[in-house]
Motif scaffolding. Structure first.
Motif, PDB file in Angstrom:
ATOM      1  N   ALA A 349       0.835  -1.206   0.000  1.00 22.18           N
ATOM      2  CA  ALA A 349       0.000   0.000   0.000  1.00 22.18           C
ATOM      3  C   ALA A 349       0.868   1.254   0.000  1.00 22.18           C
ATOM      4  N   LEU A 350       1.893   1.271   0.847  1.00 18.94           N
ATOM      5  CA  LEU A 350       2.766   2.441   0.921  1.00 18.94           C
ATOM      6  C   LEU A 350       3.508   2.659  -0.384  1.00 18.94           C
ATOM      7  N   ALA A 364      -3.010  11.217  -3.202  1.00 17.77           N
ATOM      8  CA  ALA A 364      -1.985  10.362  -2.623  1.00 17.77           C
ATOM      9  C   ALA A 364      -1.007  11.185  -1.779  1.00 17.77           C
ATOM     10  N   ILE A 365      -0.650  12.355  -2.261  1.00 15.62           N
ATOM     11  CA  ILE A 365       0.277  13.220  -1.517  1.00 15.62           C
ATOM     12  C   ILE A 365      -0.348  13.645  -0.199  1.00 15.62           C
ATOM     13  N   ASN A 366      -1.625  14.032  -0.231  1.00 17.45           N
ATOM     14  CA  ASN A 366      -2.305  14.445   0.991  1.00 17.45           C
ATOM     15  C   ASN A 366      -2.386  13.283   1.997  1.00 17.45           C
ATOM     16  N   ASP A 367      -2.717  12.089   1.505  1.00 22.65           N
ATOM     17  CA  ASP A 367      -2.792  10.938   2.401  1.00 22.65           C
ATOM     18  C   ASP A 367      -1.430  10.584   2.981  1.00 22.65           C
ATOM     19  N   LEU A 368      -0.376  10.726   2.190  1.00 17.99           N
ATOM     20  CA  LEU A 368       0.965  10.507   2.729  1.00 17.99           C
ATOM     21  C   LEU A 368       1.283  11.504   3.829  1.00 17.99           C
ATOM     22  N   GLY A 369       0.747  12.722   3.702  1.00 21.34           N
ATOM     23  CA  GLY A 369       0.914  13.693   4.777  1.00 21.34           C
ATOM     24  C   GLY A 369       0.312  13.194   6.077  1.00 21.34           C
ATOM     25  N   PHE A 370      -0.903  12.657   6.023  1.00 24.50           N
ATOM     26  CA  PHE A 370      -1.540  12.119   7.220  1.00 24.50           C
ATOM     27  C   PHE A 370      -0.757  10.920   7.760  1.00 24.50           C
ATOM     28  N   LEU A 371      -0.293  10.051   6.867  1.00 20.43           N
ATOM     29  CA  LEU A 371       0.454   8.873   7.310  1.00 20.43           C
ATOM     30  C   LEU A 371       1.741   9.269   8.016  1.00 20.43           C
ATOM     31  N   GLY A 378       3.675   1.407   8.663  1.00 18.49           N
ATOM     32  CA  GLY A 378       5.074   1.187   9.002  1.00 18.49           C
ATOM     33  C   GLY A 378       5.908   2.443   9.098  1.00 18.49           C
ATOM     34  N   LEU A 379       5.311   3.600   8.825  1.00 20.30           N
ATOM     35  CA  LEU A 379       6.046   4.865   8.928  1.00 20.30           C
ATOM     36  C   LEU A 379       6.028   5.372  10.361  1.00 20.30           C
ATOM     37  N   PRO A 380       7.152   5.888  10.853  1.00 20.32           N
ATOM     38  CA  PRO A 380       7.135   6.527  12.170  1.00 20.32           C
ATOM     39  C   PRO A 380       6.458   7.890  12.083  1.00 20.32           C
ATOM     40  N   ALA A 381       5.849   8.321  13.153  1.00 18.53           N
ATOM     41  CA  ALA A 381       5.235   9.647  13.169  1.00 18.53           C
ATOM     42  C   ALA A 381       6.314  10.717  12.966  1.00 18.53           C
ATOM     43  N   ASN A 382       6.078  11.595  11.992  1.00 19.45           N
ATOM     44  CA  ASN A 382       7.048  12.642  11.670  1.00 19.45           C
ATOM     45  C   ASN A 382       6.280  13.877  11.211  1.00 19.45           C
ATOM     46  N   PRO A 383       5.732  14.641  12.181  1.00 19.53           N
ATOM     47  CA  PRO A 383       4.912  15.812  11.808  1.00 19.53           C
ATOM     48  C   PRO A 383       5.626  16.804  10.901  1.00 19.53           C
TER      49      PRO A 383
END
Length: 490
Positions: A349-350, A364-371, A378-383
């Motif tokens: 998915a990623l 897709a770019i916006n959703d990657l922002g939320f992820l 599997g992504l670490p939180a990185n605001p």
């Protein structure tokens, strides 16, 4: 909880369609050039434009008509139409007249152009790029139709050096127009395939105009299939001498010039397609048309249909994704993320989200922002990294991202951005047709600082939507301005 997180959660909760305030609109600019002052006159272009304008009005378009306009008037009409198109669901330009290619770029010629060289064409005519710019901010779909290149009174031998000119009488002839490469969501239709010449016809209208007007009024005919049928009809009428062609990639949302239900979601709208049109989609999919694959996948993802078949949908989406369709990559990513029709696969998915984002697919770019913000797949939180995705999606005119990014600026979390920048993103979200932003600014304007509210009032005033004081008070006058900017009467 930080303000950023509160805003993102709020958006995820309330960003829903608001049918009661959503504007649906269609705008068309129709240009017909026949009575050329210095170039060969054309017989049917005036008739084509007049009848096309009448046809479009009959199926619900707000039409601006220009007949035999000069260069200055054509420029003004394009500029005015560009502003009008921002609040239209569909913006369409139809041009009938002389069109030529100069140095690989297409130009549409007004009636008063006095041409001694190809350089004169470049300086005095409207380029296809200008026509595309005039429709580019329409909310759902953009169409430019060129019923031109009936002949080529000029050549294509001019070099890029401004000191070099080529007399039209001695330049080598090159028929037709150059291939077009519009942005996603935009369709450019040529009366004749690049490099070919369109026929003027023996009657009062050209074969292409007649075919267009016959098919565009047919209720429930999906637009990609409509242009396909126009092509087949023109080939038939001209004995295969003229083959229309379309360029560009439309979104996966079905659209109809006459009839149809564009307000339905993709799965419901595609599922309503008539059986004969589904057969046409299947045939086009076999030829490699990725939008047809998308449509077929959406039909099979509708749980209310007897054709519900997630496994078949996955196959269509995978074929389209492998062929490079960013929308198919995005839809397939969601299925792998949720485990719909397949086993959940966060890594796949990623990868698919990233593949779509690499092609500037804003969803897709916006959703990657939320992820990245929340941590997911599997992504670490990185605001901090998430902010770069939100800005990128906002700059690609994704309405939710525009609102998100405006809120982040308003909270002082984006370096080198100020209230004027926040107001610009809010204004852009309004113009792009976000009913959710309209609702928020109408009901909860104080969620933004006084400085941002004042900057938005100034932006509304600059565009003649508001005449009151710049005081940050969103009273009746400001509310009317907000609704007018959105495209409502106020």
């Amino acid at each position: 909880m930080s303000f950023v997180f509160r805003v993102l959660l709020t958006l995820a909760t309330i960003m829903l369609p608001v049918a009661s305030v959503a504007a649906t609109d269609r705008a068309a600019l129709v240009l017909g050039m026949a009575d050329y002052q210095y170039l060969p006159k054309l017989d049917n272009t005036r008739n084509d434009a007049l009848r096309m304008a009448e046809t479009l009005e009959g199926i619900g378009f707000d039409v601006t008509l220009g007949i035999d306009v000069g260069a200055e008037d054509m420029t003004r009409m394009l500029e005015g139409f560009a502003f009008r198109a921002e609040v239209a669901d569909l913006a369409l330009i139809y041009f009938a007249g002389h069109g030529v290619e100069v140095q690989g770029e297409n130009f549409l010629i007004p009636v008063d152009v006095q041409v001694q060289s190809n350089r004169d064409v470049e300086r005095q005519s409207a380029s296809l790029k200008q026509l595309l710019a005039a429709v580019e901010k329409a909310r759902k779909m953009r169409i430019v139709i060129l019923d031109s290149c009936r002949d080529n009174p000029l050549g294509d031998a001019l070099a890029g050096d401004t000191s070099e000119t080529t007399n039209a009488s001695t330049a080598p002839e090159r028929a037709g127009l150059a291939p077009a490469n519009p942005d996603r969501g935009t369709l450019v239709a040529f009366a004749a395939k690049d490099g070919q010449v369109a026929l003027d016809g023996r009657g009062e209208n050209s074969p292409y105009a007649l075919a267009l007007m016959e098919k565009m009024v047919q209720p429930g005919l999906e637009i990609s299939l409509m242009f396909r049928q126009v092509r087949d009809l023109v080939l038939q009428k001209t004995g295969n001498l003229q083959e229309p062609h379309t360029y560009g990639s439309l979104t996966g949302v079905p659209f109809y010039l006459a009839g149809g239900n564009e307000s339905a979601g993709s799965t419901d709208a595609w599922a309503a397609l008539k059986p004969d049109q589904e057969e046409q989609l299947l045939a086009l999919a076999e030829l490699g048309d990725t939008r047809s694959m998308l449509g077929l996948a959406y039909i099979r993802l509708n749980p209310n249909q007897d054709r519900f078949d997630p496994t078949a949908a996955i196959e269509f989406l995978q074929r389209a994704a492998d062929a490079g369709s960013p929308e198919a990559q995005f839809e397939l990513a969601k299925l792998y993320e949720r485990g719909t029709g397949v086993e959940p696969d966060p890594a796949k998915a990623l990868a698919l989200y990233r593949a779509a984002a690499d092609q500037n697919f804003a969803d897709a770019i916006n959703d990657l922002g939320f992820l990245h913000y929340q941590g997911g797949l599997g992504l670490p939180a990185n605001p901090q990294k998430a902010l770069t995705f939100f800005e990128r999606a906002a700059d690609l005119r994704h309405p939710q991202a525009q609102f998100n990014f405006a809120a982040l600026i308003d909270d002082g979390l984006i370096p080198n951005k100020d209230p004027e920048d926040a107001a610009q993103y809010l204004y852009a979200a309004l113009r792009s047709g976000s009913s959710d932003v309209l609702k928020l600014l109408s009901e909860r304007p104080t969620m933004f600082t006084d400085q941002t509210r004042k900057a938005l009032q100034a932006k509304l005033k600059d565009n003649d939507f508001y005449q009151g004081s710049i005081d940050g008070d969103f009273g009746p006058g400001t509310q009317r301005g907000i609704r007018r900017a959105y495209g409502l009467d106020g």
